[in-house]
Scaffold this active site. Structure first.
Site, PDB file in Angstrom:
ATOM      1  N   SER A 287     -22.992  12.384  21.404  1.00 18.72           N
ATOM      2  CA  SER A 287     -21.535  12.203  21.362  1.00 18.72           C
ATOM      3  C   SER A 287     -20.884  13.532  21.709  1.00 18.72           C
ATOM      4  CB  SER A 287     -21.141  11.796  19.941  1.00 18.72           C
ATOM      5  OG  SER A 287     -19.752  11.849  19.764  1.00 18.72           O
TER       6      SER A 287
ATOM      7  N   TYR B  23     -21.254  13.144  10.651  1.00 20.16           N
ATOM      8  CA  TYR B  23     -21.461  12.458  11.944  1.00 20.16           C
ATOM      9  C   TYR B  23     -21.834  13.487  13.015  1.00 20.16           C
ATOM     10  CZ  TYR B  23     -20.579   9.547  16.062  1.00 20.16           C
ATOM     11  OH  TYR B  23     -20.705   8.858  17.254  1.00 20.16           O
TER      12      TYR B  23
HETATM   13  N1  LIG Z   1     -17.726   4.358  21.141  1.00 24.78           N
HETATM   14  C1  LIG Z   1     -17.595   5.667  21.130  1.00 24.78           C
HETATM   15  O1  LIG Z   1     -16.476   6.211  21.243  1.00 24.78           O
HETATM   16  C2  LIG Z   1     -18.809   6.545  20.996  1.00 24.78           C
HETATM   17  C3  LIG Z   1     -18.669   7.908  21.287  1.00 24.78           C
HETATM   18  C4  LIG Z   1     -19.794   8.719  21.148  1.00 24.78           C
HETATM   19  C5  LIG Z   1     -21.003   8.198  20.748  1.00 24.78           C
HETATM   20  N2  LIG Z   1     -21.098   6.870  20.462  1.00 24.78           N
HETATM   21  C6  LIG Z   1     -22.396   6.349  20.007  1.00 24.78           C
HETATM   22  O2  LIG Z   1     -22.727   5.208  20.747  1.00 24.78           O
HETATM   23  C7  LIG Z   1     -23.655   4.427  20.021  1.00 24.78           C
HETATM   24  C8  LIG Z   1     -23.266   2.960  20.106  1.00 24.78           C
HETATM   25  O3  LIG Z   1     -22.070   2.759  19.414  1.00 24.78           O
HETATM   26  P1  LIG Z   1     -20.876   1.837  19.961  1.00 24.78           P
HETATM   27  O4  LIG Z   1     -19.751   2.742  20.282  1.00 24.78           O
HETATM   28  O5  LIG Z   1     -21.360   0.920  20.969  1.00 24.78           O
HETATM   29  O6  LIG Z   1     -20.453   1.092  18.599  1.00 24.78           O
HETATM   30  P2  LIG Z   1     -20.656  -0.412  18.112  1.00 24.78           P
HETATM   31  O7  LIG Z   1     -19.955  -1.357  19.031  1.00 24.78           O
HETATM   32  O8  LIG Z   1     -20.277  -0.409  16.683  1.00 24.78           O
HETATM   33  O9  LIG Z   1     -22.231  -0.636  18.259  1.00 24.78           O
HETATM   34  C9  LIG Z   1     -23.127  -0.056  17.375  1.00 24.78           C
HETATM   35  C10 LIG Z   1     -24.455  -0.753  17.528  1.00 24.78           C
HETATM   36  O10 LIG Z   1     -25.390  -0.139  16.646  1.00 24.78           O
HETATM   37  C11 LIG Z   1     -26.072  -1.159  15.971  1.00 24.78           C
HETATM   38  N3  LIG Z   1     -26.558  -0.736  14.670  1.00 24.78           N
HETATM   39  C12 LIG Z   1     -25.894  -0.169  13.654  1.00 24.78           C
HETATM   40  N4  LIG Z   1     -26.710   0.019  12.602  1.00 24.78           N
HETATM   41  C13 LIG Z   1     -27.931  -0.466  12.972  1.00 24.78           C
HETATM   42  C14 LIG Z   1     -29.183  -0.580  12.350  1.00 24.78           C
HETATM   43  N5  LIG Z   1     -29.388  -0.162  11.085  1.00 24.78           N
HETATM   44  N6  LIG Z   1     -30.208  -1.108  13.046  1.00 24.78           N
HETATM   45  C15 LIG Z   1     -30.025  -1.564  14.299  1.00 24.78           C
HETATM   46  N7  LIG Z   1     -28.861  -1.473  14.962  1.00 24.78           N
HETATM   47  C16 LIG Z   1     -27.836  -0.937  14.293  1.00 24.78           C
HETATM   48  C17 LIG Z   1     -25.080  -2.309  15.848  1.00 24.78           C
HETATM   49  O11 LIG Z   1     -25.789  -3.543  15.743  1.00 24.78           O
HETATM   50  P3  LIG Z   1     -25.925  -4.423  14.426  1.00 24.78           P
HETATM   51  O12 LIG Z   1     -24.754  -4.124  13.547  1.00 24.78           O
HETATM   52  O13 LIG Z   1     -25.935  -5.833  14.953  1.00 24.78           O
HETATM   53  O14 LIG Z   1     -27.230  -4.017  13.840  1.00 24.78           O
HETATM   54  C18 LIG Z   1     -24.378  -2.221  17.188  1.00 24.78           C
HETATM   55  O15 LIG Z   1     -25.069  -2.965  18.149  1.00 24.78           O
HETATM   56  C19 LIG Z   1     -23.671   5.002  18.608  1.00 24.78           C
HETATM   57  O16 LIG Z   1     -24.826   5.809  18.454  1.00 24.78           O
HETATM   58  C20 LIG Z   1     -22.425   5.860  18.570  1.00 24.78           C
HETATM   59  O17 LIG Z   1     -22.532   6.915  17.654  1.00 24.78           O
HETATM   60  C21 LIG Z   1     -20.044   6.024  20.592  1.00 24.78           C
END
Ligand SMILES: NC(=O)c1ccc[n+]([C@@H]2O[C@H](COP(=O)([O-])OP(=O)(O)OC[C@H]3O[C@@H](n4cnc5c(N)ncnc54)[C@H](OP(=O)(O)O)[C@@H]3O)[C@@H](O)[C@H]2O)c1
Length: 247
Positions: A143, A156
């Protein structure tokens, strides 16, 4: 392993929403076979059904990344079904931000378990296969918060910094095995991530700051870029933000 996306076998954790889902869609459209892991089984099953219905190859495997055996099962299922694993995308994560003084210890533990240990379990699951293949690509999701910390985001940011440190150590270690490693560090991308914030006032601040968030296919295209380089080109890190993002 070919240089293009078509025919590659890709495992994606956190494929039930946001960045993981968008990546599964893009890579499947470009001919990759995808194995989808997440806890919300109905979501990954319906996505796999949709991708298969469009002529793709997709597999849904219920996976909680805090359980090392479940992560191994996801990877084993991909190899059993498709014969190999070309790319592991350690993407599952959550972001329940809050100032340390609020002592949200359950949130801290969950971030450490999912964002750090989940990535380590993904690496552990694929390394023996990739070493034997003498080929593979591990993509870890960090991130902007893996590059910068600000008040209220210490834990985080620590987990996302850990992802970068682990990835750089991994990069150096896997040279003899012809394995590529990529860190992708997004800024604000419109997903369900802010739903993981447990403090209502902090959630409100993030909802406002995410008004400038960009669509999730921005991330998917970054993955496709790294994957589609010739095999002797190892794109080690991509940092991107919305054009309007200051932090
Ligand atoms: N969106 C942003 O602005 C942003 C920026 C920087 C980094 N990121 C990173 O991108 C990654 C994806 O996040 P996103 O933005 O796509 O958010 P999201 O829509 O909330 O997706 C998060 C995903 O992680 C899964 N997850 C959470 N806990 C889990 C567990 N214990 N086991 C398996 N899967 C799990 C969730 O699936 P289930 O709940 O179905 O298990 C979901 O598919 C994360 O690592 C986040 O930190 C996002």
């Amino acid at each position: 392993m070919s240089n293009t996306i078509e025919g590659k076998v890709v495992v994606i954790t956190g494929a039930s929403s946001g960045l993981g889902e968008a990546t599964a869609r893009l890579l499947s459209a470009q001919g990759a076979s995808v194995a989808l892991g997440a806890r919300r089984v109905e979501r990954i099953q319906s996505l796999a059904g949709e991708l298969t219905g469009s002529g793709g190859k997709a597999l849904a495997v219920p996976t909680d990344v805090t359980d090392v055996d479940q992560v191994q099962r996801l990877v084993d299922a991909a190899v059993k079904t498709y014969g190999r694993i070309d790319v592991m995308i350690n993407n599952a994560g959550l972001m329940p931000q809050s100032p340390l003084e609020r002592r949200k210890i359950d949130d801290w533990n969950q971030m450490i378990d999912v964002n750090i240990k989940g990535v380590l379990y993904g690496i552990a699951a694929v390394l023996p296969y990739m070493q034997a293949q003498q080929a593979g690509h591990i993509i870890n999701v960090s991130s902007v918060a893996g590059h910068k910390v600000r008040a209220g985001g210490a834990v985080y940011a620590a987990t996302k910094t850990a992802v970068r440190v682990i990835s750089e150590g991994l990069r150096q270690e896997v040279k003899p095995y012809n394995i590529r490693t990529t860190i992708i560090s997004p800024g604000s991308v419109a997903t369900e991530l802010t739903n993981s914030i447990t403090e209502p006032d902090i959630a409100e601040i993030f909802r406002k700051s995410y008004e400038i968030a960009i669509p999730a296919d921005s991330f998917a295209r970054a993955v496709a870029f790294a994957m589609s380089q010739p095999e002797d080109v190892d794109v080690n890190e991509i940092l991107f933000r919305p054009t309007r993002q200051e932090f």
